[in-house]
Design a protein around this motif. Sequence first.
Motif, PDB file in Angstrom:
ATOM      1  N   ILE A  60       3.731 -11.361   6.261  1.00 60.11           N
ATOM      2  CA  ILE A  60       3.071 -11.550   4.966  1.00 60.11           C
ATOM      3  C   ILE A  60       1.945 -10.536   4.812  1.00 60.11           C
ATOM      4  CG2 ILE A  60       1.742 -13.138   3.520  1.00 60.11           C
ATOM      5  CD1 ILE A  60       3.067 -15.434   5.009  1.00 60.11           C
ATOM      6  N   CYS A  61       1.873  -9.933   3.624  1.00 58.65           N
ATOM      7  CA  CYS A  61       0.777  -9.021   3.301  1.00 58.65           C
ATOM      8  C   CYS A  61       0.434  -9.185   1.831  1.00 58.65           C
ATOM      9  CB  CYS A  61       1.192  -7.581   3.587  1.00 58.65           C
ATOM     10  SG  CYS A  61      -0.136  -6.399   3.265  1.00 58.65           S
ATOM     11  N   ALA A  62      -0.813  -9.554   1.554  1.00 61.50           N
ATOM     12  CA  ALA A  62      -1.258  -9.660   0.164  1.00 61.50           C
ATOM     13  C   ALA A  62      -1.296  -8.270  -0.463  1.00 61.50           C
ATOM     14  CB  ALA A  62      -2.641 -10.303   0.107  1.00 61.50           C
ATOM     15  N   GLY A  63      -1.049  -8.226  -1.764  1.00 59.09           N
ATOM     16  CA  GLY A  63      -1.103  -6.951  -2.488  1.00 59.09           C
ATOM     17  C   GLY A  63       0.189  -6.177  -2.373  1.00 59.09           C
ATOM     18  N   SER A  64       0.078  -4.955  -1.862  1.00 57.01           N
ATOM     19  CA  SER A  64       1.229  -4.070  -1.725  1.00 57.01           C
ATOM     20  C   SER A  64       1.482  -3.829  -0.241  1.00 57.01           C
ATOM     21  CB  SER A  64       0.950  -2.747  -2.450  1.00 57.01           C
ATOM     22  OG  SER A  64       2.054  -1.893  -2.327  1.00 57.01           O
ATOM     23  N   GLY A  65       2.469  -4.533   0.320  1.00 59.40           N
ATOM     24  CA  GLY A  65       2.639  -4.518   1.766  1.00 59.40           C
ATOM     25  C   GLY A  65       3.741  -3.645   2.314  1.00 59.40           C
ATOM     26  N   GLY A  66       4.350  -2.814   1.485  1.00 59.00           N
ATOM     27  CA  GLY A  66       5.475  -2.013   1.947  1.00 59.00           C
ATOM     28  C   GLY A  66       5.201  -1.213   3.196  1.00 59.00           C
ATOM     29  N   SER A  67       4.169  -0.419   3.200  1.00 63.47           N
ATOM     30  CA  SER A  67       3.886   0.440   4.350  1.00 63.47           C
ATOM     31  C   SER A  67       3.327  -0.361   5.531  1.00 63.47           C
ATOM     32  CB  SER A  67       2.918   1.554   3.961  1.00 63.47           C
ATOM     33  OG  SER A  67       1.677   1.016   3.550  1.00 63.47           O
ATOM     34  N   LEU A  68       2.620  -1.452   5.251  1.00 63.80           N
ATOM     35  CA  LEU A  68       2.026  -2.246   6.330  1.00 63.80           C
ATOM     36  C   LEU A  68       3.050  -3.113   7.050  1.00 63.80           C
ATOM     37  CD1 LEU A  68      -1.242  -3.281   4.495  1.00 63.80           C
ATOM     38  CD2 LEU A  68      -1.005  -1.587   6.298  1.00 63.80           C
ATOM     39  N   LEU A  69       4.088  -3.529   6.357  1.00 56.99           N
ATOM     40  CA  LEU A  69       5.112  -4.374   6.967  1.00 56.99           C
ATOM     41  C   LEU A  69       6.270  -3.575   7.543  1.00 56.99           C
ATOM     42  CD1 LEU A  69       5.230  -7.171   4.239  1.00 56.99           C
ATOM     43  CD2 LEU A  69       4.333  -7.393   6.569  1.00 56.99           C
ATOM     44  N   LYS A  70       6.255  -2.280   7.340  1.00 61.02           N
ATOM     45  CA  LYS A  70       7.396  -1.418   7.665  1.00 61.02           C
ATOM     46  C   LYS A  70       7.993  -1.658   9.050  1.00 61.02           C
ATOM     47  CE  LYS A  70       8.859   3.370   7.775  1.00 61.02           C
ATOM     48  NZ  LYS A  70       8.452   4.752   7.660  1.00 61.02           N
ATOM     49  N   ASP A  71       7.211  -1.739  10.073  1.00 58.85           N
ATOM     50  CA  ASP A  71       7.728  -1.878  11.431  1.00 58.85           C
ATOM     51  C   ASP A  71       7.564  -3.279  11.999  1.00 58.85           C
ATOM     52  OD1 ASP A  71       8.554   0.822  11.595  1.00 58.85           O
ATOM     53  OD2 ASP A  71       6.485   1.425  11.980  1.00 58.85           O
ATOM     54  N   VAL A  72       7.319  -4.260  11.144  1.00 59.19           N
ATOM     55  CA  VAL A  72       7.154  -5.639  11.591  1.00 59.19           C
ATOM     56  C   VAL A  72       8.539  -6.280  11.692  1.00 59.19           C
ATOM     57  CG1 VAL A  72       6.132  -7.879  11.023  1.00 59.19           C
ATOM     58  CG2 VAL A  72       4.876  -5.776  10.521  1.00 59.19           C
ATOM     59  N   ASP A  73       8.876  -6.797  12.862  1.00 58.70           N
ATOM     60  CA  ASP A  73      10.212  -7.338  13.124  1.00 58.70           C
ATOM     61  C   ASP A  73      10.274  -8.819  12.740  1.00 58.70           C
ATOM     62  OD1 ASP A  73      12.807  -7.688  13.955  1.00 58.70           O
ATOM     63  OD2 ASP A  73      12.301  -7.792  16.080  1.00 58.70           O
ATOM     64  N   SER A 100       6.099 -11.146  -5.299  1.00 58.60           N
ATOM     65  CA  SER A 100       5.557 -12.072  -6.301  1.00 58.60           C
ATOM     66  C   SER A 100       4.580 -11.401  -7.247  1.00 58.60           C
ATOM     67  CB  SER A 100       4.871 -13.245  -5.614  1.00 58.60           C
ATOM     68  OG  SER A 100       3.778 -12.779  -4.864  1.00 58.60           O
ATOM     69  N   GLU A 101       4.518 -10.101  -7.198  1.00 55.63           N
ATOM     70  CA  GLU A 101       3.590  -9.266  -7.966  1.00 55.63           C
ATOM     71  C   GLU A 101       2.243  -9.201  -7.236  1.00 55.63           C
ATOM     72  OE1 GLU A 101       4.937  -7.408 -10.096  1.00 55.63           O
ATOM     73  OE2 GLU A 101       6.735  -8.596 -10.397  1.00 55.63           O
ATOM     74  N   HIS A 102       1.637  -8.068  -7.298  1.00 56.20           N
ATOM     75  CA  HIS A 102       0.424  -7.727  -6.568  1.00 56.20           C
ATOM     76  C   HIS A 102      -0.688  -8.770  -6.765  1.00 56.20           C
ATOM     77  CE1 HIS A 102      -1.919  -4.305  -4.728  1.00 56.20           C
ATOM     78  NE2 HIS A 102      -2.893  -5.131  -5.082  1.00 56.20           N
ATOM     79  N   THR A 103      -0.996  -9.045  -8.012  1.00 55.80           N
ATOM     80  CA  THR A 103      -2.108  -9.945  -8.332  1.00 55.80           C
ATOM     81  C   THR A 103      -1.881 -11.345  -7.786  1.00 55.80           C
ATOM     82  OG1 THR A 103      -2.645  -8.706 -10.315  1.00 55.80           O
ATOM     83  CG2 THR A 103      -3.420 -10.957 -10.241  1.00 55.80           C
ATOM     84  N   HIS A 104      -0.658 -11.861  -7.895  1.00 56.97           N
ATOM     85  CA  HIS A 104      -0.395 -13.231  -7.461  1.00 56.97           C
ATOM     86  C   HIS A 104      -0.656 -13.430  -5.982  1.00 56.97           C
ATOM     87  CE1 HIS A 104       2.464 -13.397 -11.091  1.00 56.97           C
ATOM     88  NE2 HIS A 104       1.294 -13.879 -11.434  1.00 56.97           N
ATOM     89  N   THR A 105      -0.279 -12.473  -5.154  1.00 55.73           N
ATOM     90  CA  THR A 105      -0.503 -12.644  -3.715  1.00 55.73           C
ATOM     91  C   THR A 105      -1.987 -12.603  -3.401  1.00 55.73           C
ATOM     92  OG1 THR A 105      -0.181 -10.271  -3.311  1.00 55.73           O
ATOM     93  CG2 THR A 105       1.715 -11.723  -2.980  1.00 55.73           C
ATOM     94  N   GLU A 106      -2.717 -11.771  -4.089  1.00 57.05           N
ATOM     95  CA  GLU A 106      -4.156 -11.713  -3.837  1.00 57.05           C
ATOM     96  C   GLU A 106      -4.861 -12.970  -4.327  1.00 57.05           C
ATOM     97  OE1 GLU A 106      -5.436  -7.966  -5.447  1.00 57.05           O
ATOM     98  OE2 GLU A 106      -4.784  -6.901  -3.646  1.00 57.05           O
ATOM     99  N   ARG A 107      -4.463 -13.487  -5.476  1.00 57.03           N
ATOM    100  CA  ARG A 107      -5.096 -14.711  -6.001  1.00 57.03           C
ATOM    101  C   ARG A 107      -4.855 -15.876  -5.043  1.00 57.03           C
ATOM    102  NH1 ARG A 107      -8.952 -13.272  -8.380  1.00 57.03           N
ATOM    103  NH2 ARG A 107      -9.242 -15.385  -9.083  1.00 57.03           N
ATOM    104  N   GLY A 108      -3.624 -16.044  -4.582  1.00 53.98           N
ATOM    105  CA  GLY A 108      -3.315 -17.126  -3.647  1.00 53.98           C
ATOM    106  C   GLY A 108      -4.044 -16.966  -2.328  1.00 53.98           C
ATOM    107  N   PHE A 109      -4.183 -15.752  -1.885  1.00 53.84           N
ATOM    108  CA  PHE A 109      -4.862 -15.447  -0.633  1.00 53.84           C
ATOM    109  C   PHE A 109      -6.357 -15.727  -0.723  1.00 53.84           C
ATOM    110  CE2 PHE A 109      -7.163 -12.155   1.825  1.00 53.84           C
ATOM    111  CZ  PHE A 109      -6.766 -12.505   3.104  1.00 53.84           C
TER     112      PHE A 109
END
Length: 140
Positions: A60-73, A100-109
């Motif tokens: 899980i990554c709030a916001g835009s997690g593409g590059s941060l989750l890239k190597d997470v198994d 879930s769209e950028h804003t939604h993950t940050e609001r929930g977080f």
Amino acid sequence: MLEWKNYYALNILPLDKICDILRSHLGIKHLRLGHADYKCWAKRHMSTNQQYDTIKTIGICAGSGGSLLKDVDTDLYITGEMSHHEVLAVIAEGRSVLLSEHTHTERGFLASVVKLLHTQVEGGVEFLVSEADCNPIETI
């Protein structure tokens, strides 16, 4: 197939149940799903016999997690947004991704972080989370 409640004992959840939980937590009606390629999923889980669309691990990554989750198994990524090509790469690896769209993950977080901070900070500090901002993108 087992009812979803029985999956808890196996430490896995069906993907559709995770979608329900996420929509409820974020207070939204829609998610975008990049669904794992079945053949790639089967290859990743060859030794575990884990059923398709059952999730054991989540990144899980709030916001835009593409590059941060890239190597997470994990079986599933949950983030706000990813590029088209990042989603294609994820599903080709036999993983699914919920967006879930950028804003939604940050609001929930933020609501969860404020609760945590209240338990960690002494001195009556007040934490305010803005209610004035909103998602600049609308699903129509």
